[in-house]
Design a protein around this motif. Structure first.
Motif, mmCIF file in Angstrom:
data_model
loop_
_atom_site.group_PDB
_atom_site.id
_atom_site.type_symbol
_atom_site.label_atom_id
_atom_site.label_comp_id
_atom_site.label_asym_id
_atom_site.label_seq_id
_atom_site.Cartn_x
_atom_site.Cartn_y
_atom_site.Cartn_z
ATOM 1 N N MET A 1 -18.148 -12.871 -34.132
ATOM 2 C CA MET A 1 -17.890 -14.298 -33.932
ATOM 3 C C MET A 1 -17.827 -14.948 -35.312
ATOM 4 S SD MET A 1 -17.997 -17.117 -31.688
ATOM 5 C CE MET A 1 -18.714 -16.429 -30.241
ATOM 6 N N ASN A 2 -16.829 -15.786 -35.553
ATOM 7 C CA ASN A 2 -16.713 -16.461 -36.833
ATOM 8 C C ASN A 2 -17.293 -17.864 -36.787
ATOM 9 O OD1 ASN A 2 -15.037 -18.367 -38.745
ATOM 10 N ND2 ASN A 2 -15.133 -16.335 -39.687
ATOM 11 N N HIS A 3 -16.834 -18.677 -35.834
ATOM 12 C CA HIS A 3 -17.355 -20.041 -35.745
ATOM 13 C C HIS A 3 -17.155 -20.589 -34.341
ATOM 14 C CE1 HIS A 3 -13.090 -20.982 -36.684
ATOM 15 N NE2 HIS A 3 -13.314 -22.096 -35.999
ATOM 16 N N ILE A 4 -17.829 -21.691 -34.072
ATOM 17 C CA ILE A 4 -17.699 -22.411 -32.814
ATOM 18 C C ILE A 4 -17.206 -23.811 -33.170
ATOM 19 C CG2 ILE A 4 -18.932 -23.342 -30.818
ATOM 20 C CD1 ILE A 4 -20.994 -21.025 -31.338
ATOM 21 N N GLY A 5 -16.077 -24.213 -32.614
ATOM 22 C CA GLY A 5 -15.503 -25.526 -32.897
ATOM 23 C C GLY A 5 -15.912 -26.542 -31.843
ATOM 24 N N VAL A 6 -16.368 -27.693 -32.299
ATOM 25 C CA VAL A 6 -16.824 -28.756 -31.391
ATOM 26 C C VAL A 6 -16.143 -30.060 -31.778
ATOM 27 C CG1 VAL A 6 -18.815 -30.046 -30.541
ATOM 28 C CG2 VAL A 6 -19.074 -27.626 -31.155
ATOM 29 N N PRO A 7 -15.224 -30.569 -30.944
ATOM 30 C CA PRO A 7 -14.639 -31.879 -31.225
ATOM 31 C C PRO A 7 -15.696 -32.980 -31.074
ATOM 32 C CG PRO A 7 -13.258 -30.619 -29.719
ATOM 33 C CD PRO A 7 -14.579 -29.905 -29.813
ATOM 34 N N VAL A 8 -15.720 -33.897 -32.025
ATOM 35 C CA VAL A 8 -16.676 -35.007 -32.022
ATOM 36 C C VAL A 8 -15.915 -36.306 -32.271
ATOM 37 C CG1 VAL A 8 -18.607 -33.551 -32.799
ATOM 38 C CG2 VAL A 8 -17.199 -34.744 -34.494
ATOM 39 N N SER A 9 -16.534 -37.429 -31.928
ATOM 40 C CA SER A 9 -15.843 -38.710 -32.105
ATOM 41 C C SER A 9 -16.014 -39.291 -33.501
ATOM 42 C CB SER A 9 -16.337 -39.724 -31.066
ATOM 43 O OG SER A 9 -17.711 -39.994 -31.266
ATOM 44 N N GLY B 1 -28.422 -21.195 -38.441
ATOM 45 C CA GLY B 1 -29.114 -19.915 -38.564
ATOM 46 C C GLY B 1 -28.498 -19.074 -39.654
ATOM 47 N N ASP B 2 -28.553 -17.775 -39.460
ATOM 48 C CA ASP B 2 -28.079 -16.855 -40.500
ATOM 49 C C ASP B 2 -26.596 -16.520 -40.432
ATOM 50 O OD1 ASP B 2 -30.643 -16.636 -41.552
ATOM 51 O OD2 ASP B 2 -31.152 -14.961 -40.229
ATOM 52 N N ASN B 3 -25.981 -16.685 -39.253
ATOM 53 C CA ASN B 3 -24.641 -16.117 -39.155
ATOM 54 C C ASN B 3 -23.663 -16.851 -38.246
ATOM 55 O OD1 ASN B 3 -25.864 -15.537 -36.780
ATOM 56 N ND2 ASN B 3 -25.510 -13.340 -36.818
ATOM 57 N N VAL B 4 -23.968 -18.039 -37.777
ATOM 58 C CA VAL B 4 -23.025 -18.756 -36.912
ATOM 59 C C VAL B 4 -22.596 -20.045 -37.598
ATOM 60 C CG1 VAL B 4 -22.658 -19.893 -34.699
ATOM 61 C CG2 VAL B 4 -24.003 -17.793 -34.798
ATOM 62 N N LEU B 5 -21.298 -20.173 -37.795
ATOM 63 C CA LEU B 5 -20.750 -21.412 -38.350
ATOM 64 C C LEU B 5 -20.416 -22.361 -37.206
ATOM 65 C CD1 LEU B 5 -18.285 -20.289 -41.159
ATOM 66 C CD2 LEU B 5 -20.329 -21.683 -41.429
ATOM 67 N N LEU B 6 -20.804 -23.592 -37.367
ATOM 68 C CA LEU B 6 -20.478 -24.657 -36.430
ATOM 69 C C LEU B 6 -19.414 -25.515 -37.102
ATOM 70 C CD1 LEU B 6 -21.241 -26.121 -33.785
ATOM 71 C CD2 LEU B 6 -22.978 -27.338 -35.101
ATOM 72 N N GLU B 7 -18.260 -25.653 -36.455
ATOM 73 C CA GLU B 7 -17.173 -26.480 -36.984
ATOM 74 C C GLU B 7 -17.127 -27.770 -36.182
ATOM 75 O OE1 GLU B 7 -12.339 -26.308 -37.786
ATOM 76 O OE2 GLU B 7 -13.212 -25.113 -36.169
ATOM 77 N N LEU B 8 -17.448 -28.875 -36.822
ATOM 78 C CA LEU B 8 -17.361 -30.181 -36.184
ATOM 79 C C LEU B 8 -16.013 -30.778 -36.558
ATOM 80 C CD1 LEU B 8 -20.989 -31.451 -36.910
ATOM 81 C CD2 LEU B 8 -20.108 -30.379 -34.823
#
Length: 155
Positions: free
Chosen positions: A7-15, A63-70
């Motif tokens: 898994m590279n990243h999780i993308g989350v659309p935000v306002s 954490g150590d290995n998950v990128l969160l993309e806002l």
């Protein structure tokens, strides 16, 4: 077909990108990585299937290995989040913590929307916890109402 390797990243659309970056850092301790991108490009719009897309995004390391993309879309204007956990396609982000009771107290003191008090997954009363028996969970919402979960392994 090529295999997924990780898994590279999780993308989350935000306002509001700045507000969300502050909230995720202040409330959950997920600090921005300093990597930001912006795009107003027909090819990017085609990839995400959003016509006339204009967006900005920042990454944070959870954490150590998950990128969160806002991601904030400036065009077109997004609709507010209204999904329920049971709605198809609605996902939640789960973050592991080492002390859920302390996290719960801190969230309540900060005025964060917490769905209910923490629950320990145990077999019985309509729960079949299996391998997760003894795990403590808590659901909360970010500033856009997006469901998040905090998770503590108690075994």
């Amino acid at each position: 077909m090529s295999r997924v390797t990780r898994m590279n990243h999780i993308g989350v659309p935000v306002s509001d990108l700045a507000r969300s970056l502050r909230w995720y850092e202040d409330v959950l301790g997920i600090a921005p990585s300093g990597v930001t991108i912006s795009a107003t490009n027909p090819a990017i719009g085609a990839v995400v299937e959003v016509e006339n897309a204009s967006m900005r995004a920042s990454f944070a390391l959870a954490g150590d290995n998950v990128l969160l993309e806002l991601i904030q879309y400036d065009s077109p204007r997004p609709k507010p989040f209204t999904g329920r956990n049971c709605d198809v396609g609605v996902m939640h982000l789960c973050f592991e913590v080492d002390d859920l009771d302390t996290a719960h107290r801190d969230l309540v003191e900060r005025g964060v929307h917490v769905n209910a008090d923490p629950v320990v997954l145990e077999d019985g009363d309509g729960v079949e916890a299996g391998a997760l028996a003894g795990t403590k969970i808590l659901y909360l919402r970010d500033p856009d109402g997006i469901q998040l979960e905090l998770f503590q392994l108690l075994s």
